[in-house]
Design a protein around this motif. Structure first.
Motif, PDB file in Angstrom:
ATOM      1  N   ALA A  28     -18.739  -6.207  -2.142  1.00 16.43           N
ATOM      2  CA  ALA A  28     -19.769  -6.144  -1.094  1.00 16.43           C
ATOM      3  C   ALA A  28     -19.198  -5.518   0.175  1.00 16.43           C
ATOM      4  O   ALA A  28     -19.180  -6.138   1.233  1.00 16.43           O
ATOM      5  CB  ALA A  28     -20.307  -7.537  -0.802  1.00 16.43           C
ATOM      6  N   PRO A  29     -18.744  -4.260   0.090  1.00 12.98           N
ATOM      7  CA  PRO A  29     -18.169  -3.631   1.284  1.00 12.98           C
ATOM      8  C   PRO A  29     -19.245  -3.338   2.326  1.00 12.98           C
ATOM      9  O   PRO A  29     -20.441  -3.291   2.005  1.00 12.98           O
ATOM     10  CB  PRO A  29     -17.553  -2.339   0.745  1.00 12.98           C
ATOM     11  CG  PRO A  29     -18.329  -2.028  -0.484  1.00 12.98           C
ATOM     12  CD  PRO A  29     -18.727  -3.364  -1.055  1.00 12.98           C
ATOM     13  N   LEU A  30     -18.814  -3.141   3.561  1.00 13.48           N
ATOM     14  CA  LEU A  30     -19.770  -2.821   4.627  1.00 13.48           C
ATOM     15  C   LEU A  30     -20.443  -1.474   4.390  1.00 13.48           C
ATOM     16  O   LEU A  30     -21.604  -1.295   4.735  1.00 13.48           O
ATOM     17  CB  LEU A  30     -19.073  -2.822   5.987  1.00 13.48           C
ATOM     18  CG  LEU A  30     -18.645  -4.185   6.509  1.00 13.48           C
ATOM     19  CD1 LEU A  30     -17.909  -4.043   7.830  1.00 13.48           C
ATOM     20  CD2 LEU A  30     -19.840  -5.107   6.683  1.00 13.48           C
ATOM     21  N   ARG A  31     -19.703  -0.532   3.804  1.00 15.47           N
ATOM     22  CA  ARG A  31     -20.250   0.778   3.457  1.00 15.47           C
ATOM     23  C   ARG A  31     -20.164   0.962   1.949  1.00 15.47           C
ATOM     24  O   ARG A  31     -19.240   0.455   1.322  1.00 15.47           O
ATOM     25  CB  ARG A  31     -19.439   1.884   4.150  1.00 15.47           C
ATOM     26  CG  ARG A  31     -19.655   1.892   5.629  1.00 15.47           C
ATOM     27  CD  ARG A  31     -18.967   3.096   6.269  1.00 15.47           C
ATOM     28  NE  ARG A  31     -18.436   2.610   7.538  1.00 15.47           N
ATOM     29  CZ  ARG A  31     -17.188   2.680   7.914  1.00 15.47           C
ATOM     30  NH1 ARG A  31     -16.291   3.264   7.148  1.00 15.47           N
ATOM     31  NH2 ARG A  31     -16.805   2.205   9.066  1.00 15.47           N
ATOM     32  N   PRO A  32     -21.096   1.696   1.363  1.00 14.41           N
ATOM     33  CA  PRO A  32     -21.088   1.865  -0.096  1.00 14.41           C
ATOM     34  C   PRO A  32     -19.806   2.489  -0.648  1.00 14.41           C
ATOM     35  O   PRO A  32     -19.440   2.242  -1.788  1.00 14.41           O
ATOM     36  CB  PRO A  32     -22.275   2.795  -0.365  1.00 14.41           C
ATOM     37  CG  PRO A  32     -23.147   2.663   0.832  1.00 14.41           C
ATOM     38  CD  PRO A  32     -22.261   2.317   1.984  1.00 14.41           C
ATOM     39  N   THR A  33     -19.106   3.281   0.137  1.00 17.12           N
ATOM     40  CA  THR A  33     -17.889   3.935  -0.339  1.00 17.12           C
ATOM     41  C   THR A  33     -16.644   3.087  -0.120  1.00 17.12           C
ATOM     42  O   THR A  33     -15.543   3.526  -0.405  1.00 17.12           O
ATOM     43  CB  THR A  33     -17.703   5.281   0.387  1.00 17.12           C
ATOM     44  OG1 THR A  33     -17.647   5.050   1.797  1.00 17.12           O
ATOM     45  CG2 THR A  33     -18.830   6.232   0.057  1.00 17.12           C
ATOM     46  N   GLY A  34     -16.805   1.900   0.384  1.00 16.21           N
ATOM     47  CA  GLY A  34     -15.668   1.034   0.684  1.00 16.21           C
ATOM     48  C   GLY A  34     -15.528   0.868   2.186  1.00 16.21           C
ATOM     49  O   GLY A  34     -16.167   1.566   2.960  1.00 16.21           O
ATOM     50  N   TYR A  78     -22.716 -16.849   8.034  1.00 15.00           N
ATOM     51  CA  TYR A  78     -23.946 -17.028   8.806  1.00 15.00           C
ATOM     52  C   TYR A  78     -24.661 -15.699   9.025  1.00 15.00           C
ATOM     53  O   TYR A  78     -25.880 -15.623   8.914  1.00 15.00           O
ATOM     54  CB  TYR A  78     -23.619 -17.678  10.157  1.00 15.00           C
ATOM     55  CG  TYR A  78     -24.808 -17.853  11.048  1.00 15.00           C
ATOM     56  CD1 TYR A  78     -25.738 -18.862  10.815  1.00 15.00           C
ATOM     57  CD2 TYR A  78     -25.025 -16.993  12.119  1.00 15.00           C
ATOM     58  CE1 TYR A  78     -26.848 -19.019  11.626  1.00 15.00           C
ATOM     59  CE2 TYR A  78     -26.127 -17.142  12.936  1.00 15.00           C
ATOM     60  CZ  TYR A  78     -27.037 -18.150  12.691  1.00 15.00           C
ATOM     61  OH  TYR A  78     -28.137 -18.291  13.492  1.00 15.00           O
ATOM     62  N   ALA A  79     -23.919 -14.650   9.318  1.00 16.34           N
ATOM     63  CA  ALA A  79     -24.521 -13.378   9.711  1.00 16.34           C
ATOM     64  C   ALA A  79     -24.861 -12.463   8.532  1.00 16.34           C
ATOM     65  O   ALA A  79     -25.832 -11.714   8.611  1.00 16.34           O
ATOM     66  CB  ALA A  79     -23.586 -12.641  10.667  1.00 16.34           C
ATOM     67  N   ASP A  80     -24.081 -12.501   7.466  1.00 12.46           N
ATOM     68  CA  ASP A  80     -24.321 -11.607   6.328  1.00 12.46           C
ATOM     69  C   ASP A  80     -25.387 -12.189   5.409  1.00 12.46           C
ATOM     70  O   ASP A  80     -25.744 -13.361   5.497  1.00 12.46           O
ATOM     71  CB  ASP A  80     -23.028 -11.377   5.539  1.00 12.46           C
ATOM     72  CG  ASP A  80     -22.029 -10.516   6.285  1.00 12.46           C
ATOM     73  OD1 ASP A  80     -22.341 -10.067   7.405  1.00 12.46           O
ATOM     74  OD2 ASP A  80     -20.932 -10.299   5.752  1.00 12.46           O
ATOM     75  N   LYS A  81     -25.841 -11.345   4.523  1.00  5.91           N
ATOM     76  CA  LYS A  81     -26.849 -11.743   3.540  1.00  5.91           C
ATOM     77  C   LYS A  81     -26.319 -11.483   2.131  1.00  5.91           C
ATOM     78  O   LYS A  81     -25.413 -10.692   1.926  1.00  5.91           O
ATOM     79  CB  LYS A  81     -28.136 -10.920   3.737  1.00  5.91           C
ATOM     80  CG  LYS A  81     -28.735 -11.023   5.115  1.00  5.91           C
ATOM     81  CD  LYS A  81     -29.489 -12.306   5.280  1.00  5.91           C
ATOM     82  CE  LYS A  81     -30.227 -12.327   6.611  1.00  5.91           C
ATOM     83  NZ  LYS A  81     -29.652 -13.220   7.562  1.00  5.91           N
ATOM     84  N   GLY A  82     -26.892 -12.162   1.161  1.00  3.76           N
ATOM     85  CA  GLY A  82     -26.597 -11.901  -0.241  1.00  3.76           C
ATOM     86  C   GLY A  82     -25.183 -12.251  -0.657  1.00  3.76           C
ATOM     87  O   GLY A  82     -24.610 -13.263  -0.235  1.00  3.76           O
ATOM     88  N   LEU A  83     -24.608 -11.378  -1.477  1.00  5.78           N
ATOM     89  CA  LEU A  83     -23.289 -11.615  -2.047  1.00  5.78           C
ATOM     90  C   LEU A  83     -22.221 -11.734  -0.965  1.00  5.78           C
ATOM     91  O   LEU A  83     -21.316 -12.562  -1.065  1.00  5.78           O
ATOM     92  CB  LEU A  83     -22.918 -10.490  -3.023  1.00  5.78           C
ATOM     93  CG  LEU A  83     -21.545 -10.582  -3.693  1.00  5.78           C
ATOM     94  CD1 LEU A  83     -21.416 -11.886  -4.485  1.00  5.78           C
ATOM     95  CD2 LEU A  83     -21.290  -9.372  -4.555  1.00  5.78           C
ATOM     96  N   SER A  84     -22.334 -10.947   0.078  1.00  6.99           N
ATOM     97  CA  SER A  84     -21.347 -10.990   1.155  1.00  6.99           C
ATOM     98  C   SER A  84     -21.298 -12.370   1.811  1.00  6.99           C
ATOM     99  O   SER A  84     -20.226 -12.870   2.144  1.00  6.99           O
ATOM    100  CB  SER A  84     -21.653  -9.914   2.206  1.00  6.99           C
ATOM    101  OG  SER A  84     -20.637  -9.866   3.174  1.00  6.99           O
ATOM    102  N   ALA A  85     -22.437 -13.007   1.982  1.00  5.24           N
ATOM    103  CA  ALA A  85     -22.475 -14.359   2.558  1.00  5.24           C
ATOM    104  C   ALA A  85     -21.809 -15.365   1.627  1.00  5.24           C
ATOM    105  O   ALA A  85     -21.093 -16.265   2.080  1.00  5.24           O
ATOM    106  CB  ALA A  85     -23.915 -14.768   2.847  1.00  5.24           C
ATOM    107  N   HIS A  86     -22.009 -15.205   0.329  1.00  7.60           N
ATOM    108  CA  HIS A  86     -21.379 -16.106  -0.636  1.00  7.60           C
ATOM    109  C   HIS A  86     -19.864 -15.906  -0.678  1.00  7.60           C
ATOM    110  O   HIS A  86     -19.108 -16.875  -0.783  1.00  7.60           O
ATOM    111  CB  HIS A  86     -21.980 -15.908  -2.031  1.00  7.60           C
ATOM    112  CG  HIS A  86     -23.415 -16.320  -2.126  1.00  7.60           C
ATOM    113  ND1 HIS A  86     -23.820 -17.624  -1.993  1.00  7.60           N
ATOM    114  CD2 HIS A  86     -24.534 -15.589  -2.320  1.00  7.60           C
ATOM    115  CE1 HIS A  86     -25.136 -17.689  -2.111  1.00  7.60           C
ATOM    116  NE2 HIS A  86     -25.594 -16.461  -2.297  1.00  7.60           N
TER     117      HIS A  86
END
Length: 113
Positions: A28-34, A78-86
């Protein structure tokens, strides 16, 4: 007991290193390319060998050092959504395990006075 604390600290630190690399590399990187946030795993290598060797001083300072990762995990859970939050919640869990093992290891290996 001390052996279990060393094992818990070592395992949680190694797991945290792998989590940071996987999270920012492809899960779950911040950008799709890493993301350059993958570099946040590098500072975790500094205490790794001292932890694996059971050096009390490393356990002492690493227990404070790990709180940066706890803070990042708490904020991102708290701030991220989805997989990144997990993944952020998993980061918090691993840092709590490491912190607990490290402070008790330092306590129980204190030289008697």
């Amino acid at each position: 007991m001390i052996k279990n604390l060393r094992l818990g600290a070592s395992a949680s630190l190694i797991a945290l290193i792998f989590l940071c690399v996987a999270w920012e590399g492809w899960l779950a990187p911040l950008r799709p390319t890493g993301s350059n946030l993958i570099l946040k795993a590098l500072p975790l290598l500094i205490p790794l060998f001292g932890i694996l060797k059971g050096k009390r001083y490393t356990y002492q300072w690493a227990s404070m050092f790990i709180l940066f990762y706890f803070t990042e995990g708490a904020v991102r859970s708290y701030a991220d959504k989805g997989l990144s939050a997990h993944l952020a919640m998993l980061e918090v869990l691993l840092t709590v395990i490491f912190f607990t093992c490290a402070i008790y290891y330092a306590k129980f290996t204190r030289p008697s006075t």
